[in-house]
Scaffold this active site. Structure first.
Site, PDB file in Angstrom:
ATOM      1  N   CYS A  91       4.484   1.696  -2.455  1.00 60.47           N
ATOM      2  CA  CYS A  91       4.639   0.996  -3.688  1.00 60.47           C
ATOM      3  C   CYS A  91       5.191   2.035  -4.462  1.00 60.47           C
ATOM      4  O   CYS A  91       5.189   3.205  -4.460  1.00 60.47           O
ATOM      5  CB  CYS A  91       3.469   0.579  -4.301  1.00 60.47           C
ATOM      6  SG  CYS A  91       3.364  -0.295  -5.663  1.00 60.47           S
ATOM      7  N   ASP A  93       4.382   2.719  -7.411  1.00 56.94           N
ATOM      8  CA  ASP A  93       3.458   3.287  -8.452  1.00 56.94           C
ATOM      9  C   ASP A  93       3.478   4.760  -8.348  1.00 56.94           C
ATOM     10  O   ASP A  93       3.402   5.510  -7.662  1.00 56.94           O
ATOM     11  CB  ASP A  93       2.014   2.980  -7.902  1.00 56.94           C
ATOM     12  CG  ASP A  93       1.077   2.977  -9.074  1.00 56.94           C
ATOM     13  OD1 ASP A  93       0.446   2.130  -9.593  1.00 56.94           O
ATOM     14  OD2 ASP A  93       0.710   4.141  -9.392  1.00 56.94           O
ATOM     15  N   ARG A  95       1.467   6.990  -9.356  1.00 52.91           N
ATOM     16  CA  ARG A  95       0.472   7.645  -8.896  1.00 52.91           C
ATOM     17  C   ARG A  95       0.321   7.958  -7.310  1.00 52.91           C
ATOM     18  O   ARG A  95      -0.710   8.756  -6.716  1.00 52.91           O
ATOM     19  CB  ARG A  95      -0.792   7.183  -9.351  1.00 52.91           C
ATOM     20  CG  ARG A  95      -1.189   7.052 -10.838  1.00 52.91           C
ATOM     21  CD  ARG A  95      -2.282   5.996 -11.190  1.00 52.91           C
ATOM     22  NE  ARG A  95      -1.924   4.654 -10.746  1.00 52.91           N
ATOM     23  CZ  ARG A  95      -2.667   3.442 -10.841  1.00 52.91           C
ATOM     24  NH1 ARG A  95      -3.570   3.719 -11.304  1.00 52.91           N
ATOM     25  NH2 ARG A  95      -2.197   2.238 -10.386  1.00 52.91           N
ATOM     26  N   HIS A 147      -2.059   0.718  -2.246  1.00 59.03           N
ATOM     27  CA  HIS A 147      -3.141   1.395  -3.043  1.00 59.03           C
ATOM     28  C   HIS A 147      -3.906   0.443  -3.909  1.00 59.03           C
ATOM     29  O   HIS A 147      -3.459  -0.679  -4.406  1.00 59.03           O
ATOM     30  CB  HIS A 147      -2.318   2.295  -3.917  1.00 59.03           C
ATOM     31  CG  HIS A 147      -1.551   1.724  -4.931  1.00 59.03           C
ATOM     32  ND1 HIS A 147      -1.869   1.468  -6.227  1.00 59.03           N
ATOM     33  CD2 HIS A 147       0.064   1.120  -4.961  1.00 59.03           C
ATOM     34  CE1 HIS A 147      -0.994   1.065  -7.163  1.00 59.03           C
ATOM     35  NE2 HIS A 147       0.179   0.707  -6.173  1.00 59.03           N
ATOM     36  N   CYS A 150      -3.220  -2.002  -7.803  1.00 56.17           N
ATOM     37  CA  CYS A 150      -1.888  -1.932  -7.676  1.00 56.17           C
ATOM     38  C   CYS A 150      -1.220  -3.013  -8.557  1.00 56.17           C
ATOM     39  O   CYS A 150      -1.843  -4.419  -8.547  1.00 56.17           O
ATOM     40  CB  CYS A 150      -1.316  -2.428  -6.164  1.00 56.17           C
ATOM     41  SG  CYS A 150       0.358  -2.706  -6.028  1.00 56.17           S
TER      42      CYS A 150
END
Ligand SMILES: [Zn+2]
Length: 280
Positions: A91, A93, A95, A147, A150
């Site tokens: 993803c 994202d 993080r 994750h 999400c």
């Protein structure tokens, strides 16, 4: 994971922020607005503390100096080409930075990231990444990493129209439909979200296995070595806990019913199925 954190802390500790000559900023485009350079006040109002990317350019120079000091042949070696061990599909994202959280070395991953870590046959981008990774780079492993927390998975589990991104999130809604019976039995909404994250990774792993080039290579390698590659792995990262886990999936059980539909290379001499007993 504590080892990873120790490694990250130690790498941060050794970065000398001021002691290395910084490359020229000649490659940095000036911030402009209608042809005029932004005023200092306008720059200051921009989100973030580094509008000219000064820290980033300096940081990269520091990193390169450290790498040269540790390994004088490093850039000479990577300048000759890449040789990653893994295709990573994850993803967007911020993080979930794969090289950092897996404590891997620079260049270990061939990376494709999109919103929701999706693998769809109509996405030329991810399909091109898979083709290049398995055929040209011959990576032995493909990782799909989702994750928890999400935003894409949360969005796809809501009764609302997200506009143009809805066409993309619908792929996750389809995963929810496939597993609706299981998901509706989970009373807690956060637990339901976490399970949908896992099921989404599982379905994307299966989508990779539906791909002709992947099936072809797995059949070929199985014939030659008795061992099917590329191997496919489903992982989920928990940003709140700093934990990465491997999904425990009965792949054969998940695929058995649909072998006749997705099996592109039926070969009774090999395995009676392009969906071998184990993906990894
Ligand atoms: Zn995400």
């Amino acid at each position: 994971m504590s080892f990873v954190l120790r490694s990250i802390r130690s790498s941060v500790r050794v970065v000398p922020r001021v002691s290395v000559q910084v490359p020229s900023r000649a490659y940095s485009l000036p911030l402009v607005n209608n042809g005029k350079a932004l005023s200092p006040e306008a720059k200051a109002s921009l989100k973030g503390s580094d509008p000219d990317l000064k820290d980033i350019i300096e940081g990269s120079g520091n990193w390169a100096a450290i790498m040269r000091e540790r390994d004088p042949d490093f850039f000479n070696r990577i300048g000759k080409g890449q040789s990653p061990n893994y295709l990573y599909i994850g993803c967007c994202d911020a993080r979930v930075d794969p090289t950092v959280l897996m404590n891997l070395n620079y260049g270990d991953l061939f990376i494709h990231r999109n919103v929701g870590n999706l693998v769809t046959g109509s996405d030329l981008n991810v399909m091109s990444a898979i083709e290049f990774a398995v055929n040209r780079l011959q990576v032995p492993h493909i990782i799909v990493c989702g994750h928890y927390d999400c935003g894409a998975v949360r969005g796809a589990h809501k009764q609302m129209d997200h506009g143009i991104i809805e066409n993309w999130l619908r792929n996750i809604r389809d995963v929810a439909r496939l597993h609706n019976t299981e998901l509706t039995k989970i009373p807690d909404s956060e637990d339901r979200h976490r399970r949908l994250v896992e099921l989404n990774v599982q379905e994307q792993c299966l989508n990779i296995l539906k791909t002709g080039s992947v099936q072809r290579l797995r059949m070929k390698s199985f014939k030659e070595t008795g061992f099917a590659t590329p191997r496919i792995h489903g992982l989920v990262f928990d940003p709140a806990a700093g934990e990465l886990k491997k999904l425990d999936v009965d792949w054969k059980g998940e695929t058995k019913e649909f072998d006749a539909i997705y099996n592109l290379y039926p070969d009774p001499d090999v395995n009676k199925s392009a969906f071998p007993k184990n993906l990894n």
